[in-house]
Design an enzyme around this catalytic site. Structure first.
Site, PDB file in Angstrom:
ATOM      1  N   PHE A 127     -11.833 -40.533  26.828  1.00  0.00           N
ATOM      2  CA  PHE A 127     -10.439 -40.193  26.781  1.00  0.00           C
ATOM      3  C   PHE A 127     -10.241 -38.776  27.562  1.00  0.00           C
ATOM      4  O   PHE A 127     -10.875 -37.849  27.044  1.00  0.00           O
ATOM      5  CB  PHE A 127     -10.005 -40.305  25.368  1.00  0.00           C
ATOM      6  N   ASP A 161     -15.323 -32.292  29.800  1.00  0.00           N
ATOM      7  CA  ASP A 161     -14.139 -32.104  29.149  1.00  0.00           C
ATOM      8  C   ASP A 161     -14.528 -31.768  27.752  1.00  0.00           C
ATOM      9  O   ASP A 161     -15.117 -32.682  26.949  1.00  0.00           O
ATOM     10  CB  ASP A 161     -13.388 -33.377  29.014  1.00  0.00           C
ATOM     11  N   LYS A 168      -7.464 -28.199  22.113  1.00  0.00           N
ATOM     12  CA  LYS A 168      -7.442 -28.310  20.694  1.00  0.00           C
ATOM     13  C   LYS A 168      -7.735 -27.132  19.813  1.00  0.00           C
ATOM     14  O   LYS A 168      -6.537 -26.592  19.377  1.00  0.00           O
ATOM     15  CB  LYS A 168      -8.320 -29.606  20.327  1.00  0.00           C
TER      16      LYS A 168
HETATM   17  N1  PLP Z   1      -9.793 -34.752  26.192  1.00  0.00           N
HETATM   18  C1  PLP Z   1     -10.262 -35.256  25.242  1.00  0.00           C
HETATM   19  C2  PLP Z   1     -11.799 -35.121  25.037  1.00  0.00           C
HETATM   20  C3  PLP Z   1      -9.465 -35.359  23.974  1.00  0.00           C
HETATM   21  O1  PLP Z   1     -10.235 -35.681  22.900  1.00  0.00           O
HETATM   22  C4  PLP Z   1      -8.201 -35.289  24.273  1.00  0.00           C
HETATM   23  C5  PLP Z   1      -7.361 -35.421  22.874  1.00  0.00           C
HETATM   24  O2  PLP Z   1      -7.873 -36.262  22.010  1.00  0.00           O
HETATM   25  C6  PLP Z   1      -7.600 -34.881  25.398  1.00  0.00           C
HETATM   26  C7  PLP Z   1      -8.345 -34.674  26.247  1.00  0.00           C
HETATM   27  C8  PLP Z   1      -6.003 -34.812  25.556  1.00  0.00           C
HETATM   28  O3  PLP Z   1      -5.534 -33.717  24.873  1.00  0.00           O
HETATM   29  P1  PLP Z   1      -4.059 -33.463  24.330  1.00  0.00           P
HETATM   30  O4  PLP Z   1      -3.742 -34.729  23.664  1.00  0.00           O
HETATM   31  O5  PLP Z   1      -3.943 -31.948  24.200  1.00  0.00           O
HETATM   32  O6  PLP Z   1      -3.249 -33.686  25.779  1.00  0.00           O
END
Ligand code: PLP
Length: 414
Positions: free
Chosen positions: A151, A237, A266
């Site tokens: 994700f 990520d 986050k």
């Molecule tokens: N990358 C990862 C690993 C995530 O867990 C998330 C959100 O849960 C995101 C990206 C996306 O972040 P955002 O919701 O702040 O756009």
């Protein structure tokens, strides 16, 4: 069903009436109005233990006084000027982030772009990778290899990178160039990373939304080696895993590797929206003025929140606390009837259940005053504040020990 928004269409709306919100989220079971530390309070005054932290966001707990004071002071000083002008906070936060990427004591030697969310941090990484892979007149290598079940966000490019076909399908056609291989499968990666087409590999060091999936211990190190050998960027990520949650400032530090690009979001503002993309200086140099930007990114208010959050995370030695508290929580969960095993690292834990009843357990736990979530039908995710106390951990485990057997007796989730 289309909501009836005509005046007088229904009784006087309450403050929490959701008719004017787009229906992108399921109907929420509870509306929270206040928080303090690991505690949340709903609109009826009922208290809850928060073991989800707004999806791994409020790592210092709710309403942390240092962050609240910094935000209040900055709100009364200067909120926003745009990136046409400098502000004194963004360079300082960038320097701190670069030092944390370097392990905490030494600068890593990279540069940072500030965004407003995890998806935007990843967008920056993806654009940077394309710019880097086409720099200096080289033949463009726009391809990005990603992992199945990953994700990375909900914008079109980060959705294209996301390894969940059911999330992508309704929004086809996706931006081109994204290839997915099974997570934790080095042979598949070796086959997919064709350096004539591929410029980057993008993975999570632990897959959070997929249900807190931890790869084999040599996966990232071998991936690093592969990327180096083939001249491809390794983009990690760390939006969910970053800033102490797994017991290190960044999850890649457990493995002693250095990625080329790292994204974070986050926990960075302890709930104030802010994201960042860090890159090694030679990679960051692929961007020129005008290549990328954001109206709000790096603005004084978000930076004040980030500066205060990072300062408290460091002062509290958040990674060590996460490691210690995570060990206690994992040990407690492992004894709960109905938990098959526990996976994850530090305070990003997945309790894998003996049956696919996680959504029902989440609901029962909420009724009993504990907030957790179910990223998979058989997985509960626990990601409390990194400052969580031993008593709160024991209390949370106690709630799950009460509700889980009862739910299991009631059968699978409808
Ligand atoms: N990358 C990862 C690993 C995530 O867990 C998330 C959100 O849960 C995101 C990206 C996306 O972040 P955002 O919701 O702040 O756009």
């Amino acid at each position: 069903m289309t909501p009836d928004l005509r005046p007088g269409a229904s009784a006087e709306p309450s403050a929490a009436d959701r008719r004017w919100l787009m229906h992108t989220y399921a109907e929420p079971p509870v509306t929270f109005v206040r928080g303090e530390g690991t505690m949340l309070v709903d609109e009826r005054g009922r208290r809850y233990l928060d073991f989800l932290s707004g999806l791994a966001v409020t790592s210092l707990g709710h309403a942390h006084p240092a962050v609240a004071a910094a935000v209040a002071e900055q709100a009364a000083t200067l909120v926003h000027v745009s990136n046409l002008f400098g502000n004194v906070l963004a360079p300082e936060v960038a320097r701190t982030l670069d030092r944390l990427v370097g392990g905490g004591t030494e600068q890593a030697g990279g540069q940072v772009f500030f965004a407003n969310s995890g998806a935007e941090a990843n967008e920056c990484a993806l654009k940077l990778a394309r710019r880097w892979a086409g720099a200096g007149g080289a033949a463009p290598r726009p391809g990005v290899v990603c992992a199945e079940d990953a994700f990375h966000g909900r914008t079109l490019a980060t959705l294209a990178a996301t390894g969940q076909e059911e999330k992508r399908r309704p929004f086809a056609p996706m931006p081109e160039g994204f290839v997915h291989v099974p997570y934790d499968d080095l042979d598949a990666l070796e086959r997919a990373v064709d350096p004539s087409r591929i410029g980057a590999v993008l993975v999570e060091p632990i897959q959070g939304e997929a249900g807190v999936v931890v790869p084999s211990s040599d996966y990232l190190a071998r991936l690093r080696q592969l990327c180096t050998e083939r001249g491809v960027l390794l983009v990690l990520d760390e939006v969910q895993t970053g800033l102490g949650r797994t017991g290190a400032w960044f999850a890649f530090q457990h493995l002693g590797i250095v990625p080329d690009v790292v994204t974070v979001a986050k926990a960075l503002g302890n709930g104030v929206p802010v994201g960042a993309c860090w890159a090694r200086a030679e990679v960051a140099a692929a961007f020129s003025p005008g290549d990328h930007g954001s109206t709000f990114g790096g603005q004084p208010l978000a930076m004040a929140a980030a500066r205060a959050t990072l300062a408290v995370l460091e002062a509290e030695d958040a990674p060590r606390r996460a490691e210690r508290a995570g060990a206690r929580l994992a040990a407690g969960l492992a004894w709960v009837d109905g938990v098959d095993h526990v996976r994850g690292r530090g305070l990003l834990l997945g309790a894998v259940l003996a049956a696919p009843v996680a959504p029902a357990v989440t609901r029962a736990a909420l009724d009993a005053g504990l907030v957790v979530n179910a990223p998979r039908p058989d997985v509960l995710r626990l990601a409390p504040s990194l400052l969580v106390s031993d008593e709160e951990i024991d209390q949370a485990v106690g709630v799950l020990a009460d509700v889980l057997p009862a739910v299991l007796e009631g059968g699978p989730t409808p």
